[in-house]
Design a protein around this motif. Structure first.
Motif, PDB file in Angstrom:
ATOM      1  N   ARG A   1     -50.235  -3.819  55.906  1.00  0.00           N
ATOM      2  CA  ARG A   1     -51.132  -3.792  57.071  1.00  0.00           C
ATOM      3  C   ARG A   1     -52.589  -3.630  56.655  1.00  0.00           C
ATOM      4  NH1 ARG A   1     -50.208   0.090  62.275  1.00  0.00           N
ATOM      5  NH2 ARG A   1     -48.145  -0.857  61.967  1.00  0.00           N
ATOM      6  N   PHE A   2     -52.845  -2.758  55.657  1.00  0.00           N
ATOM      7  CA  PHE A   2     -54.221  -2.461  55.267  1.00  0.00           C
ATOM      8  C   PHE A   2     -54.679  -3.245  54.048  1.00  0.00           C
ATOM      9  CE2 PHE A   2     -52.795   1.770  57.115  1.00  0.00           C
ATOM     10  CZ  PHE A   2     -53.291   1.490  58.377  1.00  0.00           C
ATOM     11  N   GLY A   3     -53.788  -4.044  53.461  1.00  0.00           N
ATOM     12  CA  GLY A   3     -54.168  -4.872  52.326  1.00  0.00           C
ATOM     13  C   GLY A   3     -54.535  -4.081  51.084  1.00  0.00           C
ATOM     14  N   VAL A   4     -53.792  -3.003  50.808  1.00  0.00           N
ATOM     15  CA  VAL A   4     -54.068  -2.159  49.643  1.00  0.00           C
ATOM     16  C   VAL A   4     -52.786  -1.962  48.842  1.00  0.00           C
ATOM     17  CG1 VAL A   4     -55.960  -0.951  50.781  1.00  0.00           C
ATOM     18  CG2 VAL A   4     -53.625  -0.042  50.956  1.00  0.00           C
ATOM     19  N   ALA A   5     -52.924  -1.360  47.661  1.00  0.00           N
ATOM     20  CA  ALA A   5     -51.771  -1.070  46.827  1.00  0.00           C
ATOM     21  C   ALA A   5     -50.950   0.058  47.441  1.00  0.00           C
ATOM     22  CB  ALA A   5     -52.223  -0.686  45.420  1.00  0.00           C
ATOM     23  N   ARG A   6     -49.645   0.065  47.175  1.00  0.00           N
ATOM     24  CA  ARG A   6     -48.780   1.120  47.715  1.00  0.00           C
ATOM     25  C   ARG A   6     -49.183   2.491  47.211  1.00  0.00           C
ATOM     26  NH1 ARG A   6     -42.497  -0.563  47.714  1.00  0.00           N
ATOM     27  NH2 ARG A   6     -42.412   1.560  48.573  1.00  0.00           N
ATOM     28  N   GLU A   7     -49.715   2.575  45.982  1.00  0.00           N
ATOM     29  CA  GLU A   7     -50.134   3.870  45.444  1.00  0.00           C
ATOM     30  C   GLU A   7     -51.277   4.466  46.274  1.00  0.00           C
ATOM     31  OE1 GLU A   7     -50.444   7.345  43.637  1.00  0.00           O
ATOM     32  OE2 GLU A   7     -48.792   5.924  43.364  1.00  0.00           O
ATOM     33  N   THR A   8     -52.147   3.625  46.788  1.00  0.00           N
ATOM     34  CA  THR A   8     -53.238   4.110  47.648  1.00  0.00           C
ATOM     35  C   THR A   8     -52.672   4.710  48.930  1.00  0.00           C
ATOM     36  OG1 THR A   8     -54.722   2.401  46.794  1.00  0.00           O
ATOM     37  CG2 THR A   8     -55.355   3.448  48.858  1.00  0.00           C
ATOM     38  N   VAL A   9     -51.696   4.019  49.526  1.00  0.00           N
ATOM     39  CA  VAL A   9     -51.039   4.537  50.726  1.00  0.00           C
ATOM     40  C   VAL A   9     -50.280   5.819  50.394  1.00  0.00           C
ATOM     41  CG1 VAL A   9     -49.224   4.085  52.417  1.00  0.00           C
ATOM     42  CG2 VAL A   9     -50.840   2.289  51.809  1.00  0.00           C
ATOM     43  N   ARG A  10     -49.611   5.840  49.239  1.00  0.00           N
ATOM     44  CA  ARG A  10     -48.823   7.009  48.840  1.00  0.00           C
ATOM     45  C   ARG A  10     -49.713   8.247  48.724  1.00  0.00           C
ATOM     46  NH1 ARG A  10     -46.476   4.914  44.440  1.00  0.00           N
ATOM     47  NH2 ARG A  10     -44.904   3.951  45.797  1.00  0.00           N
ATOM     48  N   GLN A  11     -50.908   8.082  48.162  1.00  0.00           N
ATOM     49  CA  GLN A  11     -51.824   9.211  48.022  1.00  0.00           C
ATOM     50  C   GLN A  11     -52.266   9.736  49.388  1.00  0.00           C
ATOM     51  OE1 GLN A  11     -55.129   8.513  45.365  1.00  0.00           O
ATOM     52  NE2 GLN A  11     -56.246  10.321  46.082  1.00  0.00           N
ATOM     53  N   ALA A  12     -52.555   8.827  50.311  1.00  0.00           N
ATOM     54  CA  ALA A  12     -52.963   9.247  51.658  1.00  0.00           C
ATOM     55  C   ALA A  12     -51.826   9.977  52.359  1.00  0.00           C
ATOM     56  CB  ALA A  12     -53.388   8.031  52.474  1.00  0.00           C
ATOM     57  N   LEU A  13     -50.596   9.500  52.194  1.00  0.00           N
ATOM     58  CA  LEU A  13     -49.445  10.153  52.820  1.00  0.00           C
ATOM     59  C   LEU A  13     -49.179  11.519  52.202  1.00  0.00           C
ATOM     60  CD1 LEU A  13     -46.986   7.143  53.263  1.00  0.00           C
ATOM     61  CD2 LEU A  13     -48.392   8.250  55.016  1.00  0.00           C
ATOM     62  N   ARG A  14     -49.412  11.648  50.893  1.00  0.00           N
ATOM     63  CA  ARG A  14     -49.245  12.959  50.254  1.00  0.00           C
ATOM     64  C   ARG A  14     -50.181  13.985  50.877  1.00  0.00           C
ATOM     65  NH1 ARG A  14     -48.316  10.297  45.025  1.00  0.00           N
ATOM     66  NH2 ARG A  14     -50.564  10.291  44.668  1.00  0.00           N
ATOM     67  N   GLU A  15     -51.417  13.576  51.144  1.00  0.00           N
ATOM     68  CA  GLU A  15     -52.370  14.486  51.787  1.00  0.00           C
ATOM     69  C   GLU A  15     -51.865  14.922  53.156  1.00  0.00           C
ATOM     70  OE1 GLU A  15     -56.134  12.554  51.937  1.00  0.00           O
ATOM     71  OE2 GLU A  15     -56.396  12.488  49.751  1.00  0.00           O
ATOM     72  N   LEU A  16     -51.315  13.989  53.905  1.00  0.00           N
ATOM     73  CA  LEU A  16     -50.805  14.297  55.241  1.00  0.00           C
ATOM     74  C   LEU A  16     -49.576  15.194  55.182  1.00  0.00           C
ATOM     75  CD1 LEU A  16     -51.283  10.746  56.740  1.00  0.00           C
ATOM     76  CD2 LEU A  16     -52.435  12.820  57.549  1.00  0.00           C
ATOM     77  N   LEU A  17     -48.755  15.032  54.150  1.00  0.00           N
ATOM     78  CA  LEU A  17     -47.601  15.910  53.966  1.00  0.00           C
ATOM     79  C   LEU A  17     -48.046  17.337  53.707  1.00  0.00           C
ATOM     80  CD1 LEU A  17     -45.245  13.660  51.818  1.00  0.00           C
ATOM     81  CD2 LEU A  17     -44.621  14.736  53.985  1.00  0.00           C
ATOM     82  N   VAL A  18     -49.032  17.499  52.828  1.00  0.00           N
ATOM     83  CA  VAL A  18     -49.542  18.831  52.501  1.00  0.00           C
ATOM     84  C   VAL A  18     -50.165  19.495  53.718  1.00  0.00           C
ATOM     85  CG1 VAL A  18     -51.284  20.080  51.164  1.00  0.00           C
ATOM     86  CG2 VAL A  18     -49.864  18.365  50.044  1.00  0.00           C
ATOM     87  N   GLU A  19     -50.844  18.689  54.534  1.00  0.00           N
ATOM     88  CA  GLU A  19     -51.479  19.229  55.738  1.00  0.00           C
ATOM     89  C   GLU A  19     -50.476  19.540  56.838  1.00  0.00           C
ATOM     90  OE1 GLU A  19     -54.527  16.573  57.021  1.00  0.00           O
ATOM     91  OE2 GLU A  19     -55.543  16.581  55.080  1.00  0.00           O
ATOM     92  N   GLY A  20     -49.236  19.069  56.680  1.00  0.00           N
ATOM     93  CA  GLY A  20     -48.222  19.336  57.692  1.00  0.00           C
ATOM     94  C   GLY A  20     -48.245  18.372  58.860  1.00  0.00           C
ATOM     95  N   ARG A  21     -48.990  17.279  58.745  1.00  0.00           N
ATOM     96  CA  ARG A  21     -49.053  16.299  59.842  1.00  0.00           C
ATOM     97  C   ARG A  21     -47.759  15.493  59.919  1.00  0.00           C
ATOM     98  NH1 ARG A  21     -53.990  14.084  60.814  1.00  0.00           N
ATOM     99  NH2 ARG A  21     -52.929  12.865  62.428  1.00  0.00           N
ATOM    100  N   ILE A  22     -47.151  15.235  58.765  1.00  0.00           N
ATOM    101  CA  ILE A  22     -45.910  14.481  58.703  1.00  0.00           C
ATOM    102  C   ILE A  22     -44.914  15.243  57.828  1.00  0.00           C
ATOM    103  CG2 ILE A  22     -47.054  12.256  59.039  1.00  0.00           C
ATOM    104  CD1 ILE A  22     -46.886  11.780  56.041  1.00  0.00           C
ATOM    105  N   ARG A  23     -43.642  14.870  57.904  1.00  0.00           N
ATOM    106  CA  ARG A  23     -42.621  15.508  57.076  1.00  0.00           C
ATOM    107  C   ARG A  23     -41.542  14.485  56.737  1.00  0.00           C
ATOM    108  NH1 ARG A  23     -38.159  16.681  60.318  1.00  0.00           N
ATOM    109  NH2 ARG A  23     -38.571  16.648  62.558  1.00  0.00           N
ATOM    110  N   ARG A  24     -40.851  14.755  55.622  1.00  0.00           N
ATOM    111  CA  ARG A  24     -39.758  13.898  55.223  1.00  0.00           C
ATOM    112  C   ARG A  24     -38.542  14.164  56.101  1.00  0.00           C
ATOM    113  NH1 ARG A  24     -42.438  10.168  52.377  1.00  0.00           N
ATOM    114  NH2 ARG A  24     -43.426  10.994  50.503  1.00  0.00           N
ATOM    115  N   GLN A  25     -37.847  13.118  56.463  1.00  0.00           N
ATOM    116  CA  GLN A  25     -36.595  13.239  57.206  1.00  0.00           C
ATOM    117  C   GLN A  25     -35.650  12.160  56.698  1.00  0.00           C
ATOM    118  OE1 GLN A  25     -36.358  14.336  61.505  1.00  0.00           O
ATOM    119  NE2 GLN A  25     -35.470  12.304  61.747  1.00  0.00           N
TER     120      GLN A  25
END
Length: 240
Positions: A41-65
């Motif tokens: 969707r954003f035209g970037v590498a998966r590692e870039t998305v992975r880093q952004a999602l890691r930040e959101l996990l640490v902040e508690g905005r999202i969680r693994r299920q």
């Protein structure tokens, strides 16, 4: 050196901004698009998305299920006060709980002996429990009590309930406390008990509580998951 006009914004920041906008339209429990979908969707590498999602996990905005990721419910925001964990959680509409890990008499080390004002090596009561919010593990609490004051708790106290309520039932009132907060990473044992990784930032609280006469009641070490719990304090101006 780049001027302010030519400095490039890191891709991960731009992607994080776009994901924040995407999450704003979702509610608790809704699935988050996969890394692959977001990268496309954003035209970037998966590692870039992975880093952004890691930040959101640490902040508690999202969680693994399972094998996916979903929107988390808001963090449990605890007030910095003399209220118990149970009282604080209930006031926020959450269901508190505890899992007993250990309840034993141990020899006081130097720090414990100082805080509880007993001789080094004196037996003190040690209570370790996992803290739950709506059935989810959010913290690990280790409490030390003077055995000569609270030995009767052995026969009367249910360790899955509020310790402060049990202490008050003995006629002892908490009148004050000193508390320090810092950030740490969990040790492997602690991460296992809290069902998280050792890379997750934690909030570590040290508390020493006293009664109206200044006599020590407890020494507590509480470790909270940084993605699940936050703290707030009410501040007022000091007298001039």
């Amino acid at each position: 050196m780049d001027s302010p006009q030519t400095t490039r914004v890191p891709k991960v920041f731009l992607v994080r901004t776009e994901i924040d906008l995407l999450l704003a339209d979702l509610t608790e429990g809704d699935p988050v698009p996969s890394e692959r979908d977001l990268a496309t969707r954003f035209g970037v590498a998966r590692e870039t998305v992975r880093q952004a999602l890691r930040e959101l996990l640490v902040e508690g905005r999202i969680r693994r299920q399972g094998r996916g990721t979903v929107i988390s419910r808001p963090k449990l925001t605890q007030p910095l006060s003399l209220r118990s964990y149970t009282e604080g959680a209930i006031s926020l509409g959450r269901t508190p709980g505890r899992i007993l890990v250990a309840w034993e008499d141990v020899a006081a080390d130097a720090a414990t002996a100082t805080d509880l004002e007993v001789e080094l090596g004196t037996e003190v009561m040690h209570l370790e429990r996992v803290l739950l919010a709506d059935g989810e593990r959010v913290g690990l609490e280790s409490t030390y009590l003077p055995l000569h004051r609270f030995a009767t708790l052995r026969g009367t106290y249910d360790p899955t309930t509020s310790l402060y309520a049990a202490i008050r039932a003995t006629g002892v009132e908490l009148a004050g406390a000193r508390e320090r907060i810092e950030t740490v990473l969990a040790a492997p044992r602690e991460a296992g008990l809290l069902e998280c990784t050792t890379a997750l930032p934690m909030l570590l609280l040290h508390r020493r509580s006293v009664d109206a006469d200044g006599a020590p009641i407890e020494r507590v070490r509480s470790l909270y998951r940084g993605d699940r719990v936050a703290f707030e304090a009410r501040l007022s101006p000091e007298p001039a």
